[in-house]
Design a protein around this motif. Structure first.
Motif, PDB file in Angstrom:
ATOM      1  N   LYS A  32      -4.795  -2.142  -8.558  1.00 54.14           N
ATOM      2  CA  LYS A  32      -5.773  -3.216  -8.757  1.00 54.14           C
ATOM      3  C   LYS A  32      -5.852  -4.143  -7.555  1.00 54.14           C
ATOM      4  CE  LYS A  32      -5.357  -3.112 -13.794  1.00 54.14           C
ATOM      5  NZ  LYS A  32      -5.057  -3.894 -15.027  1.00 54.14           N
ATOM      6  N   ASN A  33      -4.769  -4.237  -6.807  1.00 51.55           N
ATOM      7  CA  ASN A  33      -4.771  -4.974  -5.543  1.00 51.55           C
ATOM      8  C   ASN A  33      -4.304  -4.017  -4.457  1.00 51.55           C
ATOM      9  OD1 ASN A  33      -5.017  -8.203  -6.048  1.00 51.55           O
ATOM     10  ND2 ASN A  33      -4.050  -7.180  -7.783  1.00 51.55           N
ATOM     11  N   SER A  34      -5.141  -3.747  -3.476  1.00 54.53           N
ATOM     12  CA  SER A  34      -4.770  -2.834  -2.396  1.00 54.53           C
ATOM     13  C   SER A  34      -5.240  -3.413  -1.065  1.00 54.53           C
ATOM     14  CB  SER A  34      -5.376  -1.451  -2.622  1.00 54.53           C
ATOM     15  OG  SER A  34      -6.780  -1.538  -2.754  1.00 54.53           O
ATOM     16  N   GLU A  35      -4.638  -2.913   0.014  1.00 50.98           N
ATOM     17  CA  GLU A  35      -4.909  -3.466   1.339  1.00 50.98           C
ATOM     18  C   GLU A  35      -5.241  -2.375   2.345  1.00 50.98           C
ATOM     19  OE1 GLU A  35      -1.818  -7.300   1.156  1.00 50.98           O
ATOM     20  OE2 GLU A  35      -1.322  -5.502   2.311  1.00 50.98           O
ATOM     21  N   ILE A  36      -6.167  -2.673   3.228  1.00 48.72           N
ATOM     22  CA  ILE A  36      -6.448  -1.861   4.404  1.00 48.72           C
ATOM     23  C   ILE A  36      -6.175  -2.742   5.618  1.00 48.72           C
ATOM     24  CG2 ILE A  36      -8.212  -0.626   5.728  1.00 48.72           C
ATOM     25  CD1 ILE A  36      -9.622  -0.076   3.070  1.00 48.72           C
ATOM     26  N   LEU A  37      -5.371  -2.234   6.550  1.00 48.93           N
ATOM     27  CA  LEU A  37      -5.045  -2.990   7.752  1.00 48.93           C
ATOM     28  C   LEU A  37      -5.956  -2.558   8.891  1.00 48.93           C
ATOM     29  CD1 LEU A  37      -1.138  -2.763   7.623  1.00 48.93           C
ATOM     30  CD2 LEU A  37      -2.661  -4.370   6.430  1.00 48.93           C
ATOM     31  N   ILE A  38      -6.574  -3.520   9.558  1.00 44.51           N
ATOM     32  CA  ILE A  38      -7.387  -3.257  10.738  1.00 44.51           C
ATOM     33  C   ILE A  38      -6.677  -3.898  11.924  1.00 44.51           C
ATOM     34  CG2 ILE A  38      -9.658  -3.460  11.822  1.00 44.51           C
ATOM     35  CD1 ILE A  38     -10.851  -3.947   9.067  1.00 44.51           C
ATOM     36  N   VAL A  39      -6.268  -3.084  12.883  1.00 48.77           N
ATOM     37  CA  VAL A  39      -5.511  -3.579  14.032  1.00 48.77           C
ATOM     38  C   VAL A  39      -6.452  -3.693  15.230  1.00 48.77           C
ATOM     39  CG1 VAL A  39      -3.534  -3.232  15.539  1.00 48.77           C
ATOM     40  CG2 VAL A  39      -3.424  -2.476  13.151  1.00 48.77           C
ATOM     41  N   ASN A  40      -6.573  -4.892  15.742  1.00 48.35           N
ATOM     42  CA  ASN A  40      -7.381  -5.167  16.934  1.00 48.35           C
ATOM     43  C   ASN A  40      -6.427  -5.271  18.121  1.00 48.35           C
ATOM     44  OD1 ASN A  40      -8.953  -6.200  18.984  1.00 48.35           O
ATOM     45  ND2 ASN A  40      -9.612  -8.030  17.882  1.00 48.35           N
ATOM     46  N   PRO A  41      -6.435  -4.285  19.042  1.00 49.76           N
ATOM     47  CA  PRO A  41      -5.457  -4.287  20.130  1.00 49.76           C
ATOM     48  C   PRO A  41      -5.829  -5.188  21.305  1.00 49.76           C
ATOM     49  CG  PRO A  41      -6.832  -2.344  20.292  1.00 49.76           C
ATOM     50  CD  PRO A  41      -7.280  -3.087  19.053  1.00 49.76           C
ATOM     51  N   THR A  42      -6.972  -5.869  21.209  1.00 46.06           N
ATOM     52  CA  THR A  42      -7.414  -6.723  22.316  1.00 46.06           C
ATOM     53  C   THR A  42      -7.018  -8.175  22.054  1.00 46.06           C
ATOM     54  OG1 THR A  42      -9.594  -7.347  21.431  1.00 46.06           O
ATOM     55  CG2 THR A  42      -9.408  -5.185  22.499  1.00 46.06           C
ATOM     56  N   SER A  43      -7.340  -9.039  22.994  1.00 40.37           N
ATOM     57  CA  SER A  43      -7.039 -10.471  22.862  1.00 40.37           C
ATOM     58  C   SER A  43      -8.269 -11.272  22.436  1.00 40.37           C
ATOM     59  CB  SER A  43      -6.507 -11.020  24.190  1.00 40.37           C
ATOM     60  OG  SER A  43      -7.450 -10.802  25.233  1.00 40.37           O
ATOM     61  N   SER A  44      -9.325 -10.581  22.026  1.00 42.54           N
ATOM     62  CA  SER A  44     -10.563 -11.252  21.629  1.00 42.54           C
ATOM     63  C   SER A  44     -10.967 -10.836  20.225  1.00 42.54           C
ATOM     64  CB  SER A  44     -11.704 -10.900  22.599  1.00 42.54           C
ATOM     65  OG  SER A  44     -11.358 -11.226  23.923  1.00 42.54           O
ATOM     66  N   GLU A  45     -11.750 -11.694  19.553  1.00 44.88           N
ATOM     67  CA  GLU A  45     -12.289 -11.337  18.251  1.00 44.88           C
ATOM     68  C   GLU A  45     -13.332 -10.231  18.392  1.00 44.88           C
ATOM     69  OE1 GLU A  45     -13.800 -14.859  16.399  1.00 44.88           O
ATOM     70  OE2 GLU A  45     -11.817 -15.468  15.652  1.00 44.88           O
ATOM     71  N   MET A  46     -13.489  -9.440  17.317  1.00 44.56           N
ATOM     72  CA  MET A  46     -14.469  -8.358  17.300  1.00 44.56           C
ATOM     73  C   MET A  46     -15.312  -8.424  16.043  1.00 44.56           C
ATOM     74  SD  MET A  46     -12.543  -4.897  18.527  1.00 44.56           S
ATOM     75  CE  MET A  46     -11.869  -4.681  20.169  1.00 44.56           C
ATOM     76  N   ASP A  47     -16.535  -7.912  16.139  1.00 41.85           N
ATOM     77  CA  ASP A  47     -17.435  -7.777  14.994  1.00 41.85           C
ATOM     78  C   ASP A  47     -17.539  -6.293  14.675  1.00 41.85           C
ATOM     79  OD1 ASP A  47     -19.487  -7.638  13.190  1.00 41.85           O
ATOM     80  OD2 ASP A  47     -20.796  -9.039  14.234  1.00 41.85           O
TER      81      ASP A  47
END
Length: 228
Positions: free
Chosen positions: A151-166
């Motif tokens: 009922k509660n689950s997670e997906i991890l998104i790893v951003n390897p840069t030093s800036s925000e992404m869309d």
């Protein structure tokens, strides 16, 4: 149970070996329960497939770096292995060598003999974000190519840069018994509520702003959800 110990433990303080204390590979039961799909690909009973679909040519080195893996060692023979285990090994080795060839863009181990093949993992320079499963997942069902989510689950998104992404996250999911609503959040900030029917449905989460490092997408539903 089916591992062959190859390294002896040493006591930390005076560095003397511990008699009979060996370091061996993780047991089948331990690896079977892990939800880390990438590491499962390198276990003889693990699946080469999972609900996360991403190109290992692009993301493979990033995943090795995330888990701080410097070498991959594939064993070509297993001492006193059951026949079924040896049969699995015959398929496992060429499949896994192909994975390494895709990730490294060539099958070029640093060591190769009749017992082991060793790959050295170079540093990655990819700026592409990649995915991992967080908490709240049941085991992958290879027959139906799905994972039931709690009922509660997670997906991890790893951003390897030093800036925000869309970015856009694409999900294919359905409710197990009856139509329900799923709440989607990222880094504890609610994004949207999605109606989930009892048939497989594409859901596109557009314009997700991910910060540098690990971002947690949380899926909260009233019922168990199946994700493909």
């Amino acid at each position: 149970l089916m591992s062959h110990p190859v390294m002896l433990y040493h006591q930390i303080y005076h560095e003397k070996p511990i008699y009979g204390g060996y370091e061996s590979r993780a047991t089948f039961e331990t690896m079977k329960s892990t939800q880390t799909y990438f590491l499962n690909m390198f276990h003889i009973h693990g699946s080469k497939n999972d609900v996360i679909k991403q190109d290992l040519v692009t993301h493979g080195l990033s995943l090795f770096d995330y888990f701080d893996i410097k070498y991959v060692i594939l064993h070509k023979d297993i001492i006193a292995a059951p026949k079924t285990f040896a049969t699995n090994l015959q398929a496992f080795l060429p499949e896994t060598r192909q994975i390494m060839s895709d990730i490294l863009t060539e099958d070029n181990p640093v060591y190769d003999d009749n017992k082991i093949v060793v790959y050295k993992i170079p540093k990655h320079n990819s700026a592409e974000p990649f995915l991992l499963l967080g908490s709240g997942w049941h085991m992958f069902d290879s027959e139906f190519n799905v994972r039931p989510a709690m009922k509660n689950s997670e997906i991890l998104i790893v951003n390897p840069t030093s800036s925000e992404m869309d970015i856009t996250l694409n999900l294919v999911l359905r409710q197990y018994e009856k139509k329900s609503v799923m709440t989607v959040s990222i880094n504890s900030e609610k994004l949207t509520a999605v109606d989930i029917p009892t048939v497989m449905t594409d859901v596109h989460l557009d314009n997700l702003i991910i910060k540098p490092g690990v971002n947690v997408v949380t899926l909260v539903a009233d019922e168990f959800t199946t994700i493909s």
